[in-house]
Design a protein around this motif. Structure first.
Motif, mmCIF file in Angstrom:
data_model
loop_
_atom_site.group_PDB
_atom_site.id
_atom_site.type_symbol
_atom_site.label_atom_id
_atom_site.label_comp_id
_atom_site.label_asym_id
_atom_site.label_seq_id
_atom_site.Cartn_x
_atom_site.Cartn_y
_atom_site.Cartn_z
ATOM 1 N N SER A 136 0.803 -1.079 0.064
ATOM 2 C CA SER A 136 0.059 -0.029 0.130
ATOM 3 C C SER A 136 0.838 1.250 0.042
ATOM 4 O O SER A 136 0.257 2.330 0.336
ATOM 5 N N ARG A 137 2.150 1.044 -0.173
ATOM 6 C CA ARG A 137 3.049 2.319 -0.263
ATOM 7 C C ARG A 137 3.173 3.165 0.982
ATOM 8 O O ARG A 137 2.748 4.268 0.461
ATOM 9 N N PRO A 138 3.435 2.838 2.294
ATOM 10 C CA PRO A 138 3.323 3.532 3.298
ATOM 11 C C PRO A 138 4.565 4.562 3.105
ATOM 12 O O PRO A 138 5.462 4.220 2.474
ATOM 13 N N SER A 139 4.332 5.683 3.926
ATOM 14 C CA SER A 139 5.479 6.598 4.077
ATOM 15 C C SER A 139 6.552 5.971 5.203
ATOM 16 O O SER A 139 7.553 6.123 5.113
ATOM 17 N N VAL A 140 5.777 5.306 6.241
ATOM 18 C CA VAL A 140 6.607 4.891 7.219
ATOM 19 C C VAL A 140 6.443 3.449 7.517
ATOM 20 O O VAL A 140 5.262 2.990 7.753
ATOM 21 N N LEU A 141 7.305 2.470 7.352
ATOM 22 C CA LEU A 141 7.445 1.114 7.643
ATOM 23 C C LEU A 141 7.895 0.995 9.064
ATOM 24 O O LEU A 141 8.939 1.109 9.518
ATOM 25 N N LEU A 142 6.887 0.205 10.061
ATOM 26 C CA LEU A 142 7.308 -0.020 11.328
ATOM 27 C C LEU A 142 7.460 -1.598 11.524
ATOM 28 O O LEU A 142 6.781 -2.440 11.133
ATOM 29 N N LEU A 143 8.687 -1.885 12.029
ATOM 30 C CA LEU A 143 9.320 -3.073 12.091
ATOM 31 C C LEU A 143 9.376 -3.683 13.886
ATOM 32 O O LEU A 143 10.208 -3.162 14.370
ATOM 33 N N ASP A 144 8.719 -4.350 14.419
ATOM 34 C CA ASP A 144 8.604 -4.853 15.853
ATOM 35 C C ASP A 144 9.362 -6.226 15.836
ATOM 36 O O ASP A 144 8.831 -7.141 15.990
ATOM 37 N N GLU A 145 10.661 -6.147 15.832
ATOM 38 C CA GLU A 145 11.732 -7.608 16.031
ATOM 39 C C GLU A 145 11.102 -8.459 15.018
ATOM 40 O O GLU A 145 10.926 -9.539 15.571
ATOM 41 N N PRO A 146 10.963 -8.274 13.677
ATOM 42 C CA PRO A 146 10.576 -9.141 12.674
ATOM 43 C C PRO A 146 11.424 -10.323 12.684
ATOM 44 O O PRO A 146 10.934 -11.208 11.932
ATOM 45 N N MET A 147 12.552 -10.467 12.970
ATOM 46 C CA MET A 147 13.555 -11.312 12.698
ATOM 47 C C MET A 147 14.109 -12.007 13.892
ATOM 48 O O MET A 147 14.993 -13.021 13.798
ATOM 49 N N SER A 148 13.468 -11.781 15.171
ATOM 50 C CA SER A 148 14.014 -12.546 16.411
ATOM 51 C C SER A 148 13.924 -13.745 16.216
ATOM 52 O O SER A 148 14.524 -14.521 16.934
ATOM 53 N N ALA A 149 12.805 -14.729 15.743
ATOM 54 C CA ALA A 149 12.615 -15.913 15.680
ATOM 55 C C ALA A 149 13.431 -16.806 14.651
ATOM 56 O O ALA A 149 13.300 -17.986 14.622
ATOM 57 N N LEU A 150 14.288 -16.137 13.861
ATOM 58 C CA LEU A 150 14.857 -16.628 12.899
ATOM 59 C C LEU A 150 16.302 -17.262 13.009
ATOM 60 O O LEU A 150 16.816 -16.782 14.060
ATOM 61 N N ASP A 151 16.685 -18.161 12.335
ATOM 62 C CA ASP A 151 18.036 -18.601 12.921
ATOM 63 C C ASP A 151 19.067 -17.763 12.259
ATOM 64 O O ASP A 151 18.844 -16.950 11.260
ATOM 65 N N ALA A 152 20.362 -18.017 12.804
ATOM 66 C CA ALA A 152 21.220 -16.799 12.538
ATOM 67 C C ALA A 152 21.671 -16.766 11.150
ATOM 68 O O ALA A 152 21.771 -15.587 10.693
ATOM 69 N N LYS A 153 21.682 -17.674 10.320
ATOM 70 C CA LYS A 153 22.267 -17.633 8.920
ATOM 71 C C LYS A 153 21.124 -16.941 8.261
ATOM 72 O O LYS A 153 21.480 -15.972 7.467
ATOM 73 N N LEU A 154 19.734 -17.252 8.358
ATOM 74 C CA LEU A 154 18.765 -16.726 7.599
ATOM 75 C C LEU A 154 18.675 -15.217 7.959
ATOM 76 O O LEU A 154 18.172 -14.633 7.045
ATOM 77 N N LYS A 155 18.637 -14.902 9.567
ATOM 78 C CA LYS A 155 18.704 -13.572 9.729
ATOM 79 C C LYS A 155 19.603 -12.596 9.147
ATOM 80 O O LYS A 155 19.131 -11.567 8.673
ATOM 81 N N LYS A 156 20.839 -13.230 9.012
ATOM 82 C CA LYS A 156 21.924 -12.385 8.288
ATOM 83 C C LYS A 156 21.549 -11.930 6.899
ATOM 84 O O LYS A 156 21.770 -10.994 6.418
ATOM 85 N N SER A 157 20.906 -13.208 6.293
ATOM 86 C CA SER A 157 20.369 -13.018 4.817
ATOM 87 C C SER A 157 19.576 -11.827 4.583
ATOM 88 O O SER A 157 19.299 -11.140 3.703
ATOM 89 N N LEU A 158 18.504 -12.031 5.493
ATOM 90 C CA LEU A 158 17.241 -11.119 5.595
ATOM 91 C C LEU A 158 17.710 -9.557 5.954
ATOM 92 O O LEU A 158 17.180 -8.778 5.433
ATOM 93 N N GLN A 159 18.404 -9.547 6.826
ATOM 94 C CA GLN A 159 19.109 -8.293 7.114
ATOM 95 C C GLN A 159 19.580 -7.362 6.159
ATOM 96 O O GLN A 159 19.337 -6.230 5.788
ATOM 97 N N ALA A 160 20.341 -8.208 5.389
ATOM 98 C CA ALA A 160 20.947 -7.597 4.128
ATOM 99 C C ALA A 160 20.028 -7.183 3.050
ATOM 100 O O ALA A 160 20.140 -6.056 2.373
ATOM 101 N N GLU A 161 19.028 -8.124 3.067
ATOM 102 C CA GLU A 161 17.917 -7.562 2.068
ATOM 103 C C GLU A 161 17.112 -6.713 2.359
ATOM 104 O O GLU A 161 16.607 -5.680 1.804
ATOM 105 N N LEU A 162 16.858 -6.338 3.880
ATOM 106 C CA LEU A 162 16.218 -5.236 4.546
ATOM 107 C C LEU A 162 16.994 -4.176 4.077
ATOM 108 O O LEU A 162 16.431 -3.097 3.753
ATOM 109 N N LYS A 163 18.108 -4.062 4.349
ATOM 110 C CA LYS A 163 19.154 -2.895 3.989
ATOM 111 C C LYS A 163 18.838 -2.483 2.474
ATOM 112 O O LYS A 163 18.727 -1.238 2.380
#
Length: 347
Positions: A136-163
């Protein structure tokens, strides 16, 4: 009980802001106020110059990704992603086009459209939740610990994608996280909170190398505090420590906290700035005698903990990884650092 106390925060357009602090400090409450899920008892919240008082969550230019994702289990991936557009009564042709664009942006396969969340991996579910929030093309995206439940390797991958995603979209991101490394990696600025108040707001480098006080320094990464006596001379400070005798050092003004108090002063010595001294000390170096208490091999680095007489806690050192360990448990060692490269602060 008040959750927030006089919080004043300005988040720039297209900025990535991380909110960090101990549990119960008010991070998630602040995020919910931005989203419209909770109302502040005082103060003003503006988004893009518009007062949000009385504006419901669904009408705000914000979207939120929750810690537990909150995907609809009975809806397909296509229906989950397109749900915000369905509420807005967007025409089907446009909805299909925007869903397709989200699939490309999130690197999701076309065949996933007819699948249900339970048929996806944790990382794929995460991408679907992000796609639903962004469609819906928001002006602000709010993220409440969205990657806290992921394993370490997957978290690193998604962090790079999020950046990368943040850089491509130009949307303001506000992330609540307990992962301090994640905040340092992703955010343009970090807001450190304690007991409902903002303790320090600054870039990752500011927070790490020039923390406001010992709470911030200890919260962002492992560190060492060396007690010192201080005498000021203009903007600089002369420091001495009983651990090194009469060996005084002058700390430049830019290496001194703006909030320096008159008591409980200490030198902030980061683990990566300490070395084992096997020969003569370098000019200006402070050298401490100690005993290796423990070490941890991390691959690219090795962390040592050295017990020094006169200090309550072991000194933490981070050295470059090597096949040959420079010291082992119970070894007597000399460790050194340059006080002029340290940071002077107080409680």
């Amino acid at each position: 009980m008040r959750a927030l106390h006089g919080v004043s925060l300005d988040i720039g357009a297209g900025e990535f802001m991380a909110l960090v602090g101990p549990s119960g400090c008010g991070k998630t409450t602040l995020l919910k106020i931005l989203a419209g899920f909770e109302d502040p008892t005082a103060g003003v919240l503006e988004i893009q110059g518009q007062n949000m008082q009385g504006v419901p969550a669904a009408k705000r230019p914000t979207r939120m990704v929750f810690q537990k994702l909150a995907l609809f289990p009975h809806k397909t991936v296509s229906d989950n992603i397109g749900f915000p557009l369905k509420l807005q009564k967007v025409a089907k042709a446009e909805m299909d086009q925007r869903i397709s664009a989200m699939l490309d942006l999130m690197h999701l396969k076309r065949e996933y459209l007819t699948r249900y969340p339970v048929q996806l991996s944790g990382g794929e579910q995460q991408r679907v939740a992000l796609a639903r929030a962004l469609i819906s093309r928001p002006s602000v995206l709010l993220l409440d610990e969205p990657m806290s439940a992921l394993d370490a390797k997957l978290k690193k991958s998604l962090q790079a994608e999020l950046k990368k995603l943040h850089r491509e979209l130009g949307t303001s991101f506000v992330l609540v996280t307990h992962d301090l490394e994640e905040a340092m990696m992703l955010a343009d600025r970090i807001c450190v909170m304690r007991a409902g108040e903002v303790v320090q707001l600054g870039t990752p480098s500011d927070i790490y190398y020039r923390p406001a006080n010992m709470f911030v320094a200890g919260f962002i990464g492992e560190t060492n505090f060396l007690p010192v006596a201080v005498s000021r001379d203009g903007g600089d400070a002369k420091v001495t420590s009983p651990l090194v005798g009469d060996n005084a050092a002058v700390i430049a003004g830019e290496q001194i906290s703006l909030f320096l108090g008159s008591a409980a002063t200490a030198l902030l010595v980061r683990p990566e700035t300490i070395r084992f001294v096997t020969g003569a000390a370098e000019p200006g170096e402070w050298v401490l005698n100690g005993t290796v208490e423990e070490y941890f091999i991390k691959g690219s680095s090795t962390q040592y903990r050295v017990r020094v007489p006169g200090l309550d806690k072991a000194v933490v050192m981070d050295l470059a990884g090597s096949l040959d360990l420079p010291a082992k448990v119970s070894d007597s060692v000399r460790i050194g650092f340059h006080p002029t490269r340290s940071f002077l602060l107080s409680e």
